[in-house]
Scaffold this motif. Structure first.
Motif, short mmCIF file in Angstrom:
data_model
loop_
_atom_site.label_atom_id
_atom_site.label_comp_id
_atom_site.label_asym_id
_atom_site.label_seq_id
_atom_site.Cartn_x
_atom_site.Cartn_y
_atom_site.Cartn_z
N THR A 19 27.94 -9.10 -31.69
CA THR A 19 28.11 -8.24 -32.84
C THR A 19 28.26 -6.83 -33.37
OG1 THR A 19 26.34 -10.67 -33.28
CG2 THR A 19 27.35 -8.38 -35.29
N GLU A 23 30.25 -9.14 -42.39
CA GLU A 23 28.79 -9.16 -40.83
C GLU A 23 29.84 -10.71 -40.75
OE1 GLU A 23 26.12 -7.82 -38.79
OE2 GLU A 23 26.90 -7.32 -40.91
N ARG A 43 32.68 -9.27 -37.14
CA ARG A 43 31.90 -8.48 -36.78
C ARG A 43 30.96 -9.15 -35.85
NH1 ARG A 43 28.18 -4.36 -40.79
NH2 ARG A 43 29.90 -3.55 -41.96
#
Length: 184
Positions: free
Chosen positions: A12, A100, A103
């Motif tokens: 990530t 998020e 990512r």
């Protein structure tokens, strides 16, 4: 090692990754900006200087350049800081707008190339034949591509024993290609 296998990894992206990926573009823009701003400020100074300054420029060019720098440095420094803050803010804003889930990056490396896929299933495949140069560090591998773009691979996505194989695949294509001879 088996060259027919697929090496997978996942990570990530975090803020440090974003910083690593934008340092080169920001430095490149700031160098170009500095050269252009220096030339522009010297031209403004040269067109607005008095006859005595023109005589000084002809007699002592270095002293005239120092005089121009003394006159222009506050504007140059202020402009430099403003452009730098705007660039950093631009890249930070762009990264903060990435959800998020997007990512999370999944890598698949084979002897033919590297596929990067995010959680939204956006995929980018880079064949090793398009890699011109490879820069390796403890955290990342940066690949410079034929088109001039560059791609980062975050090493923490791969197991330690797989990193060497991925790096070998990235580097071997250019090492095994015949070098062009002069005149061809």
């Amino acid at each position: 090692m088996n060259d027919e296998r697929t090496i997978s990894g996942q990570t990530t992206m975090i803020w440090q990754d974003q910083a690593r990926s934008v340092v080169r573009p920001i430095v490149r823009v700031m160098v170009i900006f500095s050269v252009g701003m220096s030339a522009a400020l010297f031209l403004v100074w040269a067109t607005s200087c008095s006859d005595d300054d023109w005589l000084l420029l002809r007699r002592e060019p270095l002293a005239a350049l120092v005089l121009a720098a003394c006159d222009a440095w506050p504007f140059f420094a202020g402009s430099f800081v403003v452009v730098l803050v705007m660039l950093v803010g631009w890249y930070a804003r762009g990264f903060s707008r990435v959800p998020e889930a997007n990512r999370r990056i999944h890598y698949e490396a084979t002897k033919h190339g590297l596929t990067t896929r995010d959680a939204a299933n956006f995929a980018l495949t880079v064949p090793w034949t398009s890699v011109v140069r490879v820069y390796n560090s403890d955290h990342t591998m940066q690949m410079v591509l034929v088109a001039g773009a560059s791609r980062l691979v975050f090493w923490r996505a791969f197991a330690t024993e797989d990193r060497a194989q991925v790096l070998n695949w990235a580097r071997q294509v250019k090492e095994t290609e015949p070098q062009p001879t002069r005149g061809s």
